[in-house]
Design an enzyme around this catalytic site. Structure first.
Site, PDB file in Angstrom:
ATOM      1  N   ARG A  39       1.141  -1.204  -0.157  1.00  0.00           N
ATOM      2  CA  ARG A  39       0.058  -0.257  -0.088  1.00  0.00           C
ATOM      3  C   ARG A  39       0.844   0.672  -0.324  1.00  0.00           C
ATOM      4  O   ARG A  39       2.038   0.978   0.598  1.00  0.00           O
ATOM      5  CB  ARG A  39      -1.080   0.151   0.766  1.00  0.00           C
ATOM      6  N   ASP A  93       4.727  -0.882  -7.297  1.00  0.00           N
ATOM      7  CA  ASP A  93       3.339  -0.390  -7.767  1.00  0.00           C
ATOM      8  C   ASP A  93       1.937   0.339  -7.626  1.00  0.00           C
ATOM      9  O   ASP A  93       0.978  -0.013  -7.484  1.00  0.00           O
ATOM     10  CB  ASP A  93       2.918  -1.946  -7.618  1.00  0.00           C
ATOM     11  N   GLU A 101      -1.825   7.347  -5.486  1.00  0.00           N
ATOM     12  CA  GLU A 101      -1.872   6.410  -6.749  1.00  0.00           C
ATOM     13  C   GLU A 101      -3.647   6.558  -6.783  1.00  0.00           C
ATOM     14  O   GLU A 101      -5.024   6.392  -8.090  1.00  0.00           O
ATOM     15  CB  GLU A 101      -2.091   4.937  -6.609  1.00  0.00           C
ATOM     16  N   HIS A 120      -0.548  -0.175  -9.651  1.00  0.00           N
ATOM     17  CA  HIS A 120      -1.118  -0.760  -9.052  1.00  0.00           C
ATOM     18  C   HIS A 120      -2.085  -1.720 -10.102  1.00  0.00           C
ATOM     19  O   HIS A 120      -2.938  -2.058 -10.146  1.00  0.00           O
ATOM     20  CB  HIS A 120      -2.416  -0.457  -8.444  1.00  0.00           C
TER      21      HIS A 120
HETATM   22  P1  NAD Z   1      -1.460 -11.350   4.769  1.00  0.00           P
HETATM   23  O1  NAD Z   1      -2.229 -10.387   5.373  1.00  0.00           O
HETATM   24  O2  NAD Z   1      -1.758 -12.266   4.468  1.00  0.00           O
HETATM   25  O3  NAD Z   1      -0.008 -10.707   4.917  1.00  0.00           O
HETATM   26  C1  NAD Z   1      -0.188  -9.944   5.863  1.00  0.00           C
HETATM   27  C2  NAD Z   1       1.169  -9.965   7.117  1.00  0.00           C
HETATM   28  O4  NAD Z   1       1.792  -8.853   7.728  1.00  0.00           O
HETATM   29  C3  NAD Z   1       0.582 -10.730   8.072  1.00  0.00           C
HETATM   30  O5  NAD Z   1       1.503 -11.778   8.165  1.00  0.00           O
HETATM   31  C4  NAD Z   1       1.066  -9.329   9.054  1.00  0.00           C
HETATM   32  O6  NAD Z   1       0.700 -10.765  10.219  1.00  0.00           O
HETATM   33  C5  NAD Z   1       1.836  -8.977   8.780  1.00  0.00           C
HETATM   34  N1  NAD Z   1       1.921  -7.754   9.746  1.00  0.00           N
HETATM   35  C6  NAD Z   1       0.752  -7.063  10.215  1.00  0.00           C
HETATM   36  N2  NAD Z   1       0.819  -5.694  10.761  1.00  0.00           N
HETATM   37  C7  NAD Z   1       2.693  -5.800  10.658  1.00  0.00           C
HETATM   38  C8  NAD Z   1       3.750  -5.319  10.883  1.00  0.00           C
HETATM   39  N3  NAD Z   1       2.941  -4.024  11.928  1.00  0.00           N
HETATM   40  N4  NAD Z   1       4.639  -4.713  10.312  1.00  0.00           N
HETATM   41  C9  NAD Z   1       5.329  -6.226  10.158  1.00  0.00           C
HETATM   42  N5  NAD Z   1       4.575  -7.198   9.429  1.00  0.00           N
HETATM   43  C10 NAD Z   1       2.993  -6.679   9.947  1.00  0.00           C
HETATM   44  O7  NAD Z   1      -1.834 -10.290   3.395  1.00  0.00           O
HETATM   45  P2  NAD Z   1      -1.132 -10.603   1.564  1.00  0.00           P
HETATM   46  O8  NAD Z   1      -1.872 -11.132   0.883  1.00  0.00           O
HETATM   47  O9  NAD Z   1      -0.230 -11.001   1.852  1.00  0.00           O
HETATM   48  O10 NAD Z   1      -0.915  -8.812   1.590  1.00  0.00           O
HETATM   49  C11 NAD Z   1      -0.359  -8.154   1.995  1.00  0.00           C
HETATM   50  C12 NAD Z   1      -0.602  -6.539   1.113  1.00  0.00           C
HETATM   51  O11 NAD Z   1      -0.208  -6.613  -0.236  1.00  0.00           O
HETATM   52  C13 NAD Z   1      -1.974  -6.264   1.804  1.00  0.00           C
HETATM   53  O12 NAD Z   1      -1.979  -5.776   2.773  1.00  0.00           O
HETATM   54  C14 NAD Z   1      -2.654  -5.034   0.077  1.00  0.00           C
HETATM   55  O13 NAD Z   1      -1.905  -4.302   0.894  1.00  0.00           O
HETATM   56  C15 NAD Z   1      -1.368  -5.985  -0.458  1.00  0.00           C
HETATM   57  N6  NAD Z   1      -1.419  -6.284  -2.173  1.00  0.00           N
HETATM   58  C16 NAD Z   1      -1.520  -5.889  -2.939  1.00  0.00           C
HETATM   59  C17 NAD Z   1      -2.404  -5.644  -4.734  1.00  0.00           C
HETATM   60  C18 NAD Z   1      -1.391  -4.877  -5.633  1.00  0.00           C
HETATM   61  O14 NAD Z   1      -2.138  -5.413  -5.838  1.00  0.00           O
HETATM   62  N7  NAD Z   1      -0.453  -4.817  -5.925  1.00  0.00           N
HETATM   63  C19 NAD Z   1      -3.108  -7.326  -4.471  1.00  0.00           C
HETATM   64  C20 NAD Z   1      -2.902  -7.818  -3.334  1.00  0.00           C
HETATM   65  C21 NAD Z   1      -2.551  -6.816  -2.034  1.00  0.00           C
END
Ligand code: NAD
Length: 329
Positions: free
Chosen positions: A234, A258, A263, A295
Site C-alpha cells: 500500500r 506498484d 495513486e 497497482h
Molecule cells: P496477509 O494478511 O496474508 O499478510 C500480511 C502480513 O503482514 C501478516 O503476516 C501480518 O501479520 C503482517 N503484519 C501486520 N502488521 C504488521 C506490522 N506492523 N509489521 C510487519 N508485518 C505486519 O496479506 P497478503 O495477502 O500477504 O497481502 C499483503 C498486502 O499486499 C495487503 O495488505 C495489500 O495491501 C497488498 N496487496 C497489493 C496488491 C497489488 O495489486 N499490488 C494485491 C493484493 C494485495
C-alpha cells in the site's frame, strides 16, 4: 440477488461473466463510476455493491448505501484500508474481501520490479530501441547470496520469500507473527535489524495506523547504502517526501513501486493529457533509479479468476450469514 459492480473495466467483465454462470442467483450490473458518497445513490434496489481498492467506502458512502438498503459490500481486492469498518459494523453492513486470491501474482511482480530497477531494464529497453548499445547506467548487482528483507510474511510476503530463496538469497523477515511454513529458510529479526542487513527490502504488510509511513527518512537512514526498496503493498507505507530525500542522499540502488501515496485518482485512468500541478509522484519519476507501475500486482489471469470466484461466493455467504474467513465486518 442483485449486485451493483462499481468502476467496472473491460477485464472485470471478462473475468466475472464466465464465473457468474456458476452463480445463477446473482445478477450483476456493471457500471463505470467509482463508488463514493455521490455514486452510492445508484445502489437503490441492489442487495450488494462490489468495489475495488480505489473506491471511497468511508462513513458518508456507507450511510448512503445504508439508506439505499444495501446490505453487502463485496471488496474485489485484499486490502480494505479504504473501508470505514467501524461505520459498516454500526450500520450492520457486511463487508467481505478476497484476502488471498493469488499471492504469487503480486510476489512475482515484486521480484520483477526488483530485477527491473537493479538491471535498469526500462532504460535498456529504450536504449536498444534507439540504436544505443552502450552499457552506461545499466550496471546492477547479483541477487545471489545477497540478503532479502521481507516486511510482512503473510500470503504474499511468504511467496516473495520463496522466490528470493530461489534466487539463492539469504531471507530475513520482520512480522508481528511468525509464519511457520517459512521457518526452514527464513530468519525473523527486528524491524531495525532488517533495515540494517537487507540488500533488497520488499513490503508486504497491510496499511494500518502502526504501519503508516513505516518507511520514512529515519528508517531509510538505517538502511544499507545501495539498497533496493520494493513496495507492492500500500502506498502510504512509504512517506513519499522521505523517500525522495533518501533517494537524494543516494541511499538506493533502485526503488520499485506498484503502489504510491498519490495513486488514488490515477489508478487505472489515462491522465496522459493532464498537467499534474502538485505531484510528488512526478518528482519521484524524475529519478533514473525509480520504476513505478500502477497497482497491477493482482493483474494476472489466475488472480482475476480467483477474485471473481471468491467475490461471488462471498455474496452468497454474506446472504446466508456464513462467516467464511473473508470477513472485514
Ligand atoms: P496477509 O494478511 O496474508 O499478510 C500480511 C502480513 O503482514 C501478516 O503476516 C501480518 O501479520 C503482517 N503484519 C501486520 N502488521 C504488521 C506490522 N506492523 N509489521 C510487519 N508485518 C505486519 O496479506 P497478503 O495477502 O500477504 O497481502 C499483503 C498486502 O499486499 C495487503 O495488505 C495489500 O495491501 C497488498 N496487496 C497489493 C496488491 C497489488 O495489486 N499490488 C494485491 C493484493 C494485495
Amino acid at each position: 440477488m442483485k449486485l451493483l459492480f462499481y468502476a467496472a473495466k473491460v477485464y472485470d467483465k471478462k473475468s466475472f461473466e464466465p464465473v457468474n454462470e456458476s452463480f445463477p442467483d446473482i445478477e450483476i450490473e456493471y457500471i463505470e463510476p467509482e463508488l463514493d458518497a455521490l455514486t452510492a445513490e445508484l445502489a437503490h434496489g441492489y442487495d450488494g455493491v462490489c468495489a475495488f481498492v480505489s473506491a471511497d467506502v468511508g462513513a458518508e458512502t456507507l450511510e448512503v448505501l445504508h439508506k439505499c438498503d444495501v446490505k453487502y459490500v463485496l471488496m474485489r481486492c485484499a486490502g480494505f484500508n479504504n473501508v470505514d469498518t467501524e461505520k459498516a459494523k454500526e450500520l450492520g453492513i457486511i463487508v467481505k474481501r478476497v484476502p488471498g486470491y493469488s499471492p504469487e501474482s503480486v510476489a512475482e511482480l515484486a521480484m520483477g520490479l526488483a530485477l527491473a530497477v537493479n538491471r535498469r531494464l526500462y532504460k535498456a529497453y529504450n536504449k536498444v530501441r534507439e540504436n544505443d548499445y552502450t552499457l552506461k547506467g545499466l550496471r546492477g548487482v547479483n541477487f545471489f547470496e545477497k540478503t532479502a528483507g521481507i516486511v510482512g510474511t503473510g500470503k504474499i510476503g511468504a511467496a516473495m520469500a520463496r522466490i528470493c530463496r530461489g534466487f539463492g538469497m539469504k531471507v530475513i523477515a520482520y512480522d508481528v507473527y511468525q509464519n511457520d511454513s517459512l521457518k526452514d529458510f527464513v530468519e525473523y529479526v527486528s524491524f531495525d535489524e532488517l533495515l540494517e542487513r537487507s540488500d533488497l527490502i520488499s513490503l508486504h504488510c497491510p496499511l494500518m495506523d502502526n504501519t503508516y509511513h513505516l518507511i520514512n527518512i529515519e528508517t531509510i537512514k538505517k538502511m544499507k547504502d545501495d539498497v533496493i526498496l520494493v513496495n507492492t503493498s500500500r502506498g502510504a507505507l512509504v512517506d513519499t517526501n522521505g523517500l525522495i530525500e533518501g533517494i537524494r542522499l543516494n541511499k538506493f540502488l533502485g526503488v520499485g513501486l506498484d503502489v504510491y501515496e498519490e495513486e488514488t485518482g490515477n489508478v487505472y485512468e489515462d491522465r496522459s493529457d493532464e498537467i499534474m500541478e502538485h505531484s510528488v509522484t512526478a518528482r519521484l519519476l524524475s529519478f533514473p533509479n525509480v520504476l513505478i507501475t500502477s497497482h497491477q500486482g493482482f493483474y494476472t489471469k489466475e488472480a482475476l479468476e480467483a477474485i471473481a470466484e471468491t467475490t461471488l461466493q462471498n455474496m452468497l455467504d454474506a446472504k446466508a450469514g456464513v462467516v467464511n474467513g473473508n470477513d472485514v465486518t
